[in-house]
Design a protein around this motif. Structure first.
Motif, PDB file in Angstrom:
ATOM      1  N   THR A  34       0.856  -1.177   0.000  1.00  0.00           N
ATOM      2  CA  THR A  34       0.000   0.000   0.000  1.00  0.00           C
ATOM      3  C   THR A  34       0.891   1.226   0.000  1.00  0.00           C
ATOM      4  O   THR A  34       1.858   1.302   0.767  1.00  0.00           O
ATOM      5  CB  THR A  34      -0.913   0.026   1.244  1.00  0.00           C
ATOM      6  N   ARG A  35       0.575   2.169  -0.874  1.00  0.00           N
ATOM      7  CA  ARG A  35       1.320   3.420  -0.958  1.00  0.00           C
ATOM      8  C   ARG A  35       0.412   4.546  -0.485  1.00  0.00           C
ATOM      9  O   ARG A  35      -0.703   4.684  -0.972  1.00  0.00           O
ATOM     10  CB  ARG A  35       1.791   3.649  -2.390  1.00  0.00           C
ATOM     11  N   ILE A  36       0.902   5.312   0.467  1.00  0.00           N
ATOM     12  CA  ILE A  36       0.120   6.406   1.026  1.00  0.00           C
ATOM     13  C   ILE A  36       0.725   7.721   0.556  1.00  0.00           C
ATOM     14  O   ILE A  36       1.916   7.980   0.762  1.00  0.00           O
ATOM     15  CB  ILE A  36       0.091   6.312   2.565  1.00  0.00           C
ATOM     16  N   ARG A  85      -4.632   6.926  -0.449  1.00  0.00           N
ATOM     17  CA  ARG A  85      -3.990   5.614  -0.386  1.00  0.00           C
ATOM     18  C   ARG A  85      -4.182   4.889  -1.707  1.00  0.00           C
ATOM     19  O   ARG A  85      -5.257   4.918  -2.284  1.00  0.00           O
ATOM     20  CB  ARG A  85      -4.605   4.818   0.768  1.00  0.00           C
ATOM     21  N   GLN A  86      -3.115   4.228  -2.176  1.00  0.00           N
ATOM     22  CA  GLN A  86      -3.170   3.477  -3.421  1.00  0.00           C
ATOM     23  C   GLN A  86      -2.618   2.075  -3.193  1.00  0.00           C
ATOM     24  O   GLN A  86      -1.785   1.869  -2.322  1.00  0.00           O
ATOM     25  CB  GLN A  86      -2.341   4.160  -4.513  1.00  0.00           C
ATOM     26  N   GLY A  87      -3.054   1.146  -3.999  1.00  0.00           N
ATOM     27  CA  GLY A  87      -2.554  -0.224  -3.925  1.00  0.00           C
ATOM     28  C   GLY A  87      -3.491  -1.108  -3.144  1.00  0.00           C
ATOM     29  O   GLY A  87      -4.627  -0.753  -2.839  1.00  0.00           O
ATOM     30  N   ALA A  88      -2.989  -2.263  -2.803  1.00  0.00           N
ATOM     31  CA  ALA A  88      -3.797  -3.263  -2.108  1.00  0.00           C
ATOM     32  C   ALA A  88      -4.170  -2.790  -0.710  1.00  0.00           C
ATOM     33  O   ALA A  88      -3.422  -2.063  -0.065  1.00  0.00           O
ATOM     34  CB  ALA A  88      -3.008  -4.576  -2.013  1.00  0.00           C
ATOM     35  N   ASP A  89      -5.346  -3.179  -0.259  1.00  0.00           N
ATOM     36  CA  ASP A  89      -5.707  -2.958   1.132  1.00  0.00           C
ATOM     37  C   ASP A  89      -5.082  -4.109   1.909  1.00  0.00           C
ATOM     38  O   ASP A  89      -5.418  -5.265   1.684  1.00  0.00           O
ATOM     39  CB  ASP A  89      -7.225  -2.936   1.309  1.00  0.00           C
ATOM     40  N   LEU A  90      -4.146  -3.807   2.763  1.00  0.00           N
ATOM     41  CA  LEU A  90      -3.421  -4.852   3.478  1.00  0.00           C
ATOM     42  C   LEU A  90      -4.381  -5.705   4.298  1.00  0.00           C
ATOM     43  O   LEU A  90      -5.307  -5.194   4.914  1.00  0.00           O
ATOM     44  CB  LEU A  90      -2.372  -4.231   4.391  1.00  0.00           C
TER      45      LEU A  90
END
Length: 158
Positions: A28-30, A35-40
């Motif tokens: 996840t990139r904040i 926030r972008q990317g997978a939800d952890l």
């Protein structure tokens, strides 16, 4: 995963389903814009890396959503000068090969035969921005961080 992200924060969080950065990878990139990317998925994370463009970022891993969360298991990870590694693209980072134990902030692996706890504190506020030696600390309550993170707080110290 529940998130609490301070305004204008910038950090990348990379989680792995196995210790020593093995298994499935989640990122996840904040950004200040969101926030972008997978939800952890905290029920799958056993190791992690945290990267940021500057010092002073703090990530708090929580194992409960209850108001008394500081009485349960939690861990703070700080991007602190002198306690990070530098990536090829100039970011600062820390590696956590096992969420439930401590290793140097630039460690690629942990030794399963020698498990040492991160420094224990009663409250997050027990370590302030002026502490230049404590890059990680937390509390051990019921449950473990491995497979147990339900909330991540990202903020800036100071």
């Amino acid at each position: 995963m529940k998130w609490e992200i301070a305004e204008n924060s910038r950090v990348d969080i990379v989680g792995y389903s196995g210790v020593n950065y093995s298994g499935d990878r989640f990122e996840t990139r904040i950004f200040p814009s969101g926030r972008q990317g997978a939800d952890l998925d905290g029920s799958k994370i056993r190791s992690m890396a945290i990267l940021g463009p500057y010092y002073g970022m703090r990530v708090i891993l929580r194992t409960t959503l209850q108001d008394d969360w500081e009485d349960q298991t939690w861990r703070v990870v700080r991007l602190l000068k002198g306690h990070t590694f530098k990536t090829e693209d100039g970011r600062y980072g820390v590696r956590i090969p096992d969420l439930d134990s401590v290793a140097p902030p630039d460690a690629f692996r942990c030794n399963p035969d020698i498990i040492e706890s991160y420094p224990l504190k009663k409250r997050v506020a027990d370590v302030g921005p002026d502490d230049t030696d404590t890059w990680t600390y937390g509390r051990i309550g019921r449950g473990k961080l491995q497979h147990g993170v339900v909330k991540i707080v990202v903020d800036k110290e100071g």
